[in-house]
Design a protein around this motif. Structure first.
Motif, PDB file in Angstrom:
ATOM      1  N   VAL A 112      36.446  22.125  43.019  1.00 39.72           N
ATOM      2  CA  VAL A 112      37.305  22.504  41.889  1.00 39.72           C
ATOM      3  C   VAL A 112      37.561  24.002  41.906  1.00 39.72           C
ATOM      4  O   VAL A 112      38.705  24.463  41.741  1.00 39.72           O
ATOM      5  N   PHE A 113      36.501  24.790  42.126  1.00 39.68           N
ATOM      6  CA  PHE A 113      36.602  26.242  42.149  1.00 39.68           C
ATOM      7  C   PHE A 113      37.553  26.695  43.261  1.00 39.68           C
ATOM      8  O   PHE A 113      38.469  27.501  43.037  1.00 39.68           O
ATOM      9  N   ALA A 114      37.353  26.160  44.461  1.00 42.07           N
ATOM     10  CA  ALA A 114      38.166  26.560  45.609  1.00 42.07           C
ATOM     11  C   ALA A 114      39.614  26.121  45.444  1.00 42.07           C
ATOM     12  O   ALA A 114      40.544  26.857  45.789  1.00 42.07           O
ATOM     13  N   THR A 115      39.822  24.912  44.906  1.00 42.46           N
ATOM     14  CA  THR A 115      41.191  24.417  44.718  1.00 42.46           C
ATOM     15  C   THR A 115      41.952  25.288  43.736  1.00 42.46           C
ATOM     16  O   THR A 115      43.147  25.577  43.928  1.00 42.46           O
ATOM     17  N   VAL A 122      45.337  25.474  54.415  1.00 45.44           N
ATOM     18  CA  VAL A 122      44.577  24.958  55.553  1.00 45.44           C
ATOM     19  C   VAL A 122      43.314  25.777  55.789  1.00 45.44           C
ATOM     20  O   VAL A 122      42.214  25.228  55.948  1.00 45.44           O
ATOM     21  N   LEU A 123      43.439  27.103  55.807  1.00 44.81           N
ATOM     22  CA  LEU A 123      42.249  27.934  56.018  1.00 44.81           C
ATOM     23  C   LEU A 123      41.269  27.778  54.864  1.00 44.81           C
ATOM     24  O   LEU A 123      40.054  27.757  55.063  1.00 44.81           O
ATOM     25  N   GLY A 124      41.796  27.651  53.640  1.00 43.40           N
ATOM     26  CA  GLY A 124      40.917  27.408  52.500  1.00 43.40           C
ATOM     27  C   GLY A 124      40.216  26.071  52.598  1.00 43.40           C
ATOM     28  O   GLY A 124      39.062  25.926  52.173  1.00 43.40           O
ATOM     29  N   ALA A 125      40.883  25.082  53.185  1.00 47.59           N
ATOM     30  CA  ALA A 125      40.287  23.756  53.337  1.00 47.59           C
ATOM     31  C   ALA A 125      39.089  23.786  54.283  1.00 47.59           C
ATOM     32  O   ALA A 125      38.190  22.946  54.176  1.00 47.59           O
ATOM     33  N   PHE A 126      39.063  24.741  55.217  1.00 46.63           N
ATOM     34  CA  PHE A 126      37.905  24.840  56.107  1.00 46.63           C
ATOM     35  C   PHE A 126      36.650  25.220  55.320  1.00 46.63           C
ATOM     36  O   PHE A 126      35.547  24.764  55.657  1.00 46.63           O
ATOM     37  N   ALA A 127      36.791  26.032  54.278  1.00 41.92           N
ATOM     38  CA  ALA A 127      35.638  26.365  53.441  1.00 41.92           C
ATOM     39  C   ALA A 127      35.151  25.128  52.702  1.00 41.92           C
ATOM     40  O   ALA A 127      33.938  24.909  52.549  1.00 41.92           O
ATOM     41  N   ALA A 138      36.246  31.390  57.253  1.00 40.73           N
ATOM     42  CA  ALA A 138      35.811  30.010  57.034  1.00 40.73           C
ATOM     43  C   ALA A 138      35.954  29.172  58.302  1.00 40.73           C
ATOM     44  O   ALA A 138      35.121  28.301  58.582  1.00 40.73           O
ATOM     45  N   VAL A 139      36.998  29.446  59.089  1.00 35.82           N
ATOM     46  CA  VAL A 139      37.201  28.708  60.337  1.00 35.82           C
ATOM     47  C   VAL A 139      36.068  29.001  61.315  1.00 35.82           C
ATOM     48  O   VAL A 139      35.490  28.091  61.931  1.00 35.82           O
ATOM     49  N   VAL A 140      35.734  30.287  61.453  1.00 34.33           N
ATOM     50  CA  VAL A 140      34.662  30.688  62.376  1.00 34.33           C
ATOM     51  C   VAL A 140      33.325  30.142  61.901  1.00 34.33           C
ATOM     52  O   VAL A 140      32.509  29.656  62.699  1.00 34.33           O
TER      53      VAL A 140
END
Length: 310
Positions: A69-72, A164-169, A298-300
């Motif tokens: 929820v926080f990240a979204t 997309v990058l946020g989704a990696f987190a 987040a990707v790394v």
């Protein structure tokens, strides 16, 4: 005698008031110098950072799903900011469908994993492109094929860069024990940013990328690297359960990704001709200005997690 005592008391009060005003002016002058050097309202930036940090810790350490929820929410604000900045620069990016579809990528990724990430990303980009093409029914939105193609590319950029990058987190957090890796990553990127800022203000002389981000210096980068190493070793041992040398590797990789992320956003802002992507967060600019270092990191971090747990 009473009159003299009254005059003396008035003089003392006036002196106290003058000293208070002088101290206040000195504090404001110092604050203005610091803000000018750092390029932000530092006091507001610290308060906002503490509030976001508190929300982050609560979401990760209390109920892990709350981080979704926080990240979204953060990604949603960042998507809206970037889409609005693109529209300000003349790109007709459909903001509402972009924000809704971009935010949908995160819960789909959390529950369905990598397959959900890639299919939802393709779907979001396709739908946003279709919405832009449907808008061509209105003659006011017809600006030539090349301009429409640039609008579609702008929407794809927003989704790929932020969602997309946020989704990696989110994907990392969904793993067994992944919340600790996410927390370590955010602590590390914060330490890198703080160390680079402090050393850059104190010793910064040699510009790192003057045409992209005039405020960044090689001395600040070195300070961020030292701070990252100092934090990375204990975090690797105590939080991630790895050897001490893993902290040095982690620090080196995140210094690169955090710096590249910061510079990438600076390039976007320079090309759009704006100082900040947004203005929601006093002292920080916008949400994307706070996420720029975290998104590529987040990707790394996800890749390192997969390597360690292979």
């Amino acid at each position: 005698m009473p009159k003299e005592q009254h005059r003396s008391a008035a003089e003392i009060e006036a002196q106290i008031q003058a000293q208070i005003h002088a101290a206040r002016d000195q504090i404001e002058a110092t604050r203005a110098r610091v803000n000018k050097r750092t390029g932000r309202d530092l006091a507001a930036a610290v308060l906002i950072a503490l509030a976001l940090g508190g929300g982050l810790l609560a979401s990760l350490l209390w109920v892990k799903a709350l981080f979704l929820v926080f990240a979204t929410a953060l990604v949603g604000f960042a998507l809206y900011e970037l889409a609005s900045a693109l529209r300000f620069a003349g790109r007709d990016v459909p903001r509402i469908p972009l924000v809704l579809l971009g935010c949908a990528i995160l819960p789909i990724t959390y529950f369905l994993g990598p397959a959900g990430l890639w299919w939802s990303t393709l779907g979001a980009i396709a739908v946003v492109a279709v919405v832009r093409l449907v808008e061509l029914a209105d003659p006011a939105t017809r600006r030539g094929g090349r301009a429409v193609l640039q609008d579609v590319a702008g929407g794809a950029l927003c989704i790929a860069y932020v969602a997309v990058l946020g989704a990696f987190a989110v994907l990392l957090t969904a793993q067994d024990g992944g919340e600790w890796w996410t927390l370590a990553m955010i602590i590390m990127t914060t330490v890198i940013d703080t160390g680079a800022l402090a050393v850059g203000v104190w010793l910064g002389r040699t510009k790192l990328a003057p045409r992209i981000s005039p405020g960044k210096t090689w001395e600040g980068l070195a300070g961020g690297a030292l701070a990252a190493t100092a934090a990375g070793i204990p975090l690797s041992i105590l939080m991630l359960g790895q050897e001490w040398w893993f902290g040095i590797v982690l620090a080196g990789l995140l210094v690169v990704t955090a710096t590249v992320g910061d510079l990438a956003e600076s390039i976007i802002k320079r090309d759009l001709g704006i100082k900040d992507i947004g203005s929601f967060l006093p002292g920080h600019g916008g949400f994307l200005d706070r996420l720029d270092s975290i998104l590529p990191s987040a990707v790394v971090m996800m890749a390192l997690f997969q390597i360690v747990h292979a």
